[in-house]
Each structure stands twice: as C-alpha cells, then as structure tokens.
Design a protein around this motif. Sequence first.
Motif, short mmCIF file in Angstrom:
data_model
loop_
_atom_site.label_atom_id
_atom_site.label_comp_id
_atom_site.label_asym_id
_atom_site.label_seq_id
_atom_site.Cartn_x
_atom_site.Cartn_y
_atom_site.Cartn_z
N VAL A 183 0.82 -1.27 0.00
CA VAL A 183 -0.11 0.02 0.04
C VAL A 183 1.07 1.17 0.01
N ARG A 184 0.62 2.23 -0.60
CA ARG A 184 1.00 3.46 -0.89
C ARG A 184 0.10 4.46 -0.54
N TYR A 185 0.39 5.13 0.70
CA TYR A 185 -0.66 6.44 1.28
C TYR A 185 -0.08 7.68 1.35
N LEU A 186 -0.95 8.65 0.74
CA LEU A 186 -0.64 10.10 0.78
C LEU A 186 -1.26 10.96 1.73
N GLY A 187 -0.69 11.35 2.73
CA GLY A 187 -1.63 12.18 3.66
C GLY A 187 -1.27 13.82 3.24
N GLU A 198 -0.04 1.69 15.84
CA GLU A 198 -1.49 1.58 15.95
C GLU A 198 -1.91 0.17 15.32
N VAL A 199 -1.21 -0.46 14.29
CA VAL A 199 -1.57 -1.69 13.99
C VAL A 199 -1.35 -2.92 14.90
N ARG A 200 0.07 -2.65 15.29
CA ARG A 200 0.50 -3.47 16.42
C ARG A 200 -0.51 -3.49 17.82
N ALA A 201 -1.07 -2.33 18.16
CA ALA A 201 -2.08 -2.15 19.27
C ALA A 201 -3.10 -3.18 18.97
N ARG A 202 -3.51 -3.49 17.63
CA ARG A 202 -4.60 -4.48 17.40
C ARG A 202 -3.95 -6.13 17.27
N VAL A 203 -2.79 -5.99 16.83
CA VAL A 203 -2.19 -7.22 16.48
C VAL A 203 -0.83 -7.37 17.43
N PRO A 204 -1.07 -7.78 18.74
CA PRO A 204 0.05 -7.65 19.87
C PRO A 204 0.91 -8.58 19.21
N ASP A 205 0.85 -9.56 18.29
CA ASP A 205 2.12 -10.79 18.19
C ASP A 205 2.86 -10.17 16.83
N GLY A 234 -6.84 10.23 8.36
CA GLY A 234 -7.01 9.39 6.99
C GLY A 234 -6.56 8.18 6.95
N TRP A 235 -5.68 7.66 7.64
CA TRP A 235 -5.05 6.35 7.35
C TRP A 235 -6.05 5.54 8.25
N GLN A 236 -6.89 5.65 9.02
CA GLN A 236 -7.51 4.76 9.89
C GLN A 236 -8.13 3.65 8.86
N PRO A 237 -8.86 3.93 7.84
CA PRO A 237 -9.45 2.67 7.48
C PRO A 237 -8.14 1.72 6.80
N TRP A 238 -6.97 2.10 6.70
CA TRP A 238 -5.69 1.25 6.33
C TRP A 238 -5.44 0.46 7.55
N GLU A 287 -7.29 -0.66 9.69
CA GLU A 287 -8.45 -1.82 9.73
C GLU A 287 -8.11 -2.84 8.76
N THR A 288 -7.85 -2.21 7.57
CA THR A 288 -7.58 -3.33 6.48
C THR A 288 -6.27 -4.23 6.49
N VAL A 289 -5.18 -3.42 7.13
CA VAL A 289 -4.04 -4.12 7.54
C VAL A 289 -4.14 -5.31 8.30
N THR A 290 -5.02 -4.53 9.51
CA THR A 290 -5.31 -5.67 10.60
C THR A 290 -5.87 -7.15 10.20
N GLU A 291 -6.91 -6.76 9.14
CA GLU A 291 -7.48 -7.86 8.59
C GLU A 291 -6.83 -8.73 7.89
N TRP A 292 -5.76 -8.08 7.09
CA TRP A 292 -4.85 -8.95 6.30
C TRP A 292 -4.14 -9.79 7.05
N LEU A 293 -3.29 -9.18 8.38
CA LEU A 293 -2.36 -9.70 9.23
C LEU A 293 -3.32 -11.03 9.59
N GLY A 294 -4.44 -10.77 9.86
CA GLY A 294 -5.37 -12.14 10.55
C GLY A 294 -5.72 -13.00 9.43
N GLU A 295 -5.70 -12.75 8.30
CA GLU A 295 -5.63 -13.54 7.16
C GLU A 295 -4.50 -14.27 6.83
N GLY A 296 -3.37 -13.94 7.58
CA GLY A 296 -2.05 -14.62 7.35
C GLY A 296 -1.35 -14.15 6.19
#
Length: 275
Positions: free
Chosen positions: A198-202, A252-259, A212-216, A218-227
């Motif tokens: 992903v490339r994101y411009l703020g 922020e992602v690590r707060a949702r995916v502690p491992d 603005g990156w909050q949706p990302w 969530e998306t990255v958290t889901e991707w990590l959960g999918e392996g």
Amino acid sequence: MWTLKPWQGRFVPHPLPPEERLRAYASWCNAVEGNTTFYATPARSTVASWARQTDPTFRLVVKLPKTITHERRLSGADEELREFLYAIEPLGPRAHALWLQLPGSFAPGDVAALAGFLRRLPASHRYAVEVRHRDFFDDPRATRLLEAALASVDAEWIPFDTSVFFQAPPTSDAERDAWTKKPRMPRRPVALTDRPIVRYLGRDATERTVEGWQPWVETVTEWLGEGRSPTVFIHTPDNADAPMLARRFHDEVRARVPDLDALPDPIAAEPPTLF
C-alpha cells in the motif's frame, strides 16, 4: 528516500557517508521504496552496498526503470530488463517485489501487453503493478481484466491512495506542489496475494494524515489476521516526518495485533550528552 535532506541530523546521523545512510534508515523502518531505479539502473556495486547495509529480512520494493514502463511501454525492452535484473541481483531476498509503476495513459486496452510482459519475467522474483488510469478503478470490467492478468502470475496490485490528500485544497507550498503532480487515486483495500503493498499520501497536518489512514489500519489488521504480510508506505507532501509517521502507523496496527514484530530501535541521530 533514505538520503532525504530533512532527515539528516534528525532521523539519521549527520554527516553520514552515503554507504551508511540506508543502514541508519533501516533502524527506523524495515521497508523502503526503491524509487531512484525508476530514473536509471544503478551500478551493481551500489546495489551490493544496499545489501550490506540491511538485514536479509529488510524489504526493498524496487521500481523498474521508466525506459521499460513509460518509454518502451513494456515492449522491446529486453536488454534494459536484463541490465536491471543483473544490477539488483545482490539484493537477494531483500528484493521484496519488483514494482511496475505504469503511466496514467496505460489503459485497459493495454492489459494484454502487461500480461505478456509479466509472463516473460523470471519466476525468481515477486511482482507488483501500480496503475493510474481511472477506468481500472471505476469500470468493473477493467478491474476484472487487470486482476485476472495479475493473478495469472501471482502479481500484486499496488494502490496509491491519494484520496485524503485531495479532500481539501492545499495549504502549503509542499501541498501545492504535490497537488499539481500527484494522481487522484481512490482507496482500494483489496489484496490479490499474500504480500499486499500500500502507498498512502497524507497531508502536512499530522492529525489529518493519521485520521485519514484509519481505514488502512483496519484493512492491514484484517490482512494480518488472514495470514498475509502487508507492506505499507506512508507519505506526506514533503515527507519530512515520514519515518516517524510510519512507526506510528505500525504502532497502531500492533495495538490491534500484539504478536506483530516490533520495529527496530532507531540509531541515534546525535550522540547522547550529559547535559
């Protein structure tokens, strides 16, 4: 990016020899966009220096030269491609993906050329494609056509999300400059492979970039959960705070995916003092 002047003395030590700058950057982030290769194929010795400065797990997303993607438009560039592949060979596993950034004029009618080019590439690398023609995003048939071409060789589609940047008029010189140069691209939270990029411009304002990156997140958290193993690049118009922002996104992602593995401890930009 690791030679950006505003980072010197702030995020990386200064002065610092060129052959040490990537090492310093790699203490902040474990991935980088190899954008300079777009303008010229580097010397193999230069690439070997990049490899010496980084761990084998470091991720370089290396852009193919514009002679191949923009000038030759993926046709008749076999010699240029061979030179490029030879030059980046020292990266070994650090070459996380070879990045084809295609011009805005590259339209759905050109997908056959892309598919043929991708099929001819060596299977020893992973590939990721960034398109900028809006029909790929707005026309479902064009979307499916591109996705099918990429899926046939397990290549990824890189979204360049500029939607937050273009939500409000520019307020600084850096934003005004980016306003005239950056493409208006939507957010596309779809992964085709196990290694999405992903490339994101703020914006200049940190709070707007983070909002603005909050949706990302969530998306990255889901991707990590999918392996999956995503790579995310955080940009602002001047990129002055990019390393700090990238680490904040990771936190922020690590707060949702502690491992999720922590990023490394940055090398001090200045030597510590007693006072």
